[in-house]
Scaffold this active site. Structure first.
Site, mmCIF file in Angstrom:
data_model
loop_
_atom_site.group_PDB
_atom_site.id
_atom_site.type_symbol
_atom_site.label_atom_id
_atom_site.label_comp_id
_atom_site.label_asym_id
_atom_site.label_seq_id
_atom_site.Cartn_x
_atom_site.Cartn_y
_atom_site.Cartn_z
ATOM 1 N N ASP A 5 35.787 -0.370 -14.159
ATOM 2 C CA ASP A 5 35.129 -1.577 -13.503
ATOM 3 C C ASP A 5 33.811 -1.254 -12.648
ATOM 4 O O ASP A 5 33.779 -1.292 -11.666
ATOM 5 C CB ASP A 5 36.130 -2.292 -12.632
ATOM 6 N N LEU A 6 32.782 -0.747 -13.547
ATOM 7 C CA LEU A 6 31.705 -0.495 -12.925
ATOM 8 C C LEU A 6 30.665 -1.499 -12.804
ATOM 9 O O LEU A 6 29.587 -1.310 -12.441
ATOM 10 C CB LEU A 6 30.939 0.800 -13.415
ATOM 11 N N LYS A 7 30.764 -2.578 -13.699
ATOM 12 C CA LYS A 7 29.842 -3.693 -13.704
ATOM 13 C C LYS A 7 28.434 -3.304 -13.825
ATOM 14 O O LYS A 7 27.688 -3.614 -13.185
ATOM 15 C CB LYS A 7 29.916 -4.556 -12.581
ATOM 16 N N ASP A 34 21.730 -3.029 -15.620
ATOM 17 C CA ASP A 34 20.146 -2.223 -15.641
ATOM 18 C C ASP A 34 19.670 -2.578 -16.805
ATOM 19 O O ASP A 34 19.853 -3.468 -17.405
ATOM 20 C CB ASP A 34 20.636 -0.763 -15.580
ATOM 21 N N PRO A 41 18.334 -2.417 -20.793
ATOM 22 C CA PRO A 41 19.354 -2.430 -21.850
ATOM 23 C C PRO A 41 19.626 -0.929 -22.408
ATOM 24 O O PRO A 41 20.763 -0.698 -22.402
ATOM 25 C CB PRO A 41 18.451 -3.037 -23.120
ATOM 26 N N ASN A 42 18.541 -0.003 -22.128
ATOM 27 C CA ASN A 42 18.857 1.438 -22.535
ATOM 28 C C ASN A 42 19.812 2.047 -21.594
ATOM 29 O O ASN A 42 20.504 2.895 -22.054
ATOM 30 C CB ASN A 42 17.618 2.109 -22.857
#
Length: 245
Positions: A71-73, A76, A78-79
């Protein structure tokens, strides 16, 4: 009582319960985990524990037979998000998430990054509106919709991008199942057995209510981790869910 397995793929559980680990010390976390059975739940590792203990903690949990929700959500460009999601898949996690507010291009890139993993890819879930946020919190961000309306808009975008489901409050679950279909997974924090304190979650439900609402996976933290007998607490929750079903 300790349960061991060679990898997370050995865990066999039909339980929708995901226990949120929230420990400042690795040894205490593992001591808790060794009291419970991977057949009764999966485990969630969030930002704090992953920052403190890194990927090895995930491996330690997998070696004990547990499926892990990382669960790091991610949120950023896309790449960068795609690379992070691929790294999570390399780690062998069962589920990973991104913020739907990162937009369609970011979510599509994350989805595409999992294609090489085929059937071994983790479930890719998007966060809509954090369960701690109310209408006034959204207004502070310039969002004039209610939490439910904003969550539905983001959930629709998530489905259009080909992700597996969303994190949402239990109150949204009934409408989401109707709008997006049974295959679209709903993951819900803020689930607490009757009699538990609400803590920092504003929009909460009991496990039985969540199941009736259409929730696929329910995240439960302190009512289990702070229980004097967490193994029995899990068995009681699962038994209540079977009765509800």
């Amino acid at each position: 009582m300790t349960f061991t397995a060679s990898s997370s793929s050995c865990a066999i559980t039909e339980s929708p319960v995901v226990v949120a680990l929230d420990y400042h010390e690795r040894d205490k976390a593992l001591a808790f985990v060794d009291k419970i059975d991977p057949r009764d739940c999966r485990l969630k590792v969030g930002k704090e524990m992953f920052t403190l203990f890194g990927p090895q903690l995930v491996r330690d949990l997998q070696q004990r037979g547990f499926d892990v929700f990382l669960d790091l959500k991610f949120h950023d460009i896309p790449n960068t998000t795609a690379r992070a999601v691929a790294a999570a898949a390399d780690l062998g996690v069962w589920m990973v998430n991104v913020h739907a507010s990162g937009g369609a291009r970011m979510m599509a890139a994350a989805r595409d990054a999992l294609a090489p993993f085929s059937k071994d890819a983790p479930l890719l879930i998007a966060v809509t509106v954090l369960t701690s946020m109310g209408t006034s919190d959204l207004h502070d961000l310039g969002v004039t919709l209610s939490p439910a309306e904003h969550a539905e808009r983001l959930a629709r975008l998530t489905q259009q991008c080909g992700l597996d489901g969303v994190v949402c409050s239990a109150q949204e679950a009934v409408r989401f199942k109707q709008a997006f279909g049974a295959a679209f997974k709903l993951v819900t924090p803020g689930i607490r057995p009757a009699g538990s304190e609400a803590g920092d979650q504003r929009r909460i439900m009991t496990p039985e209510q969540a199941l009736s609402a259409g929730v696929d996976y329910m995240v439960i933290g302190r009512p289990v981790t702070q229980s004097v007998d967490p193994a029995q607490t899990l068995k009681d929750i699962n038994a209540s869910l079977k009765r509800e079903a």
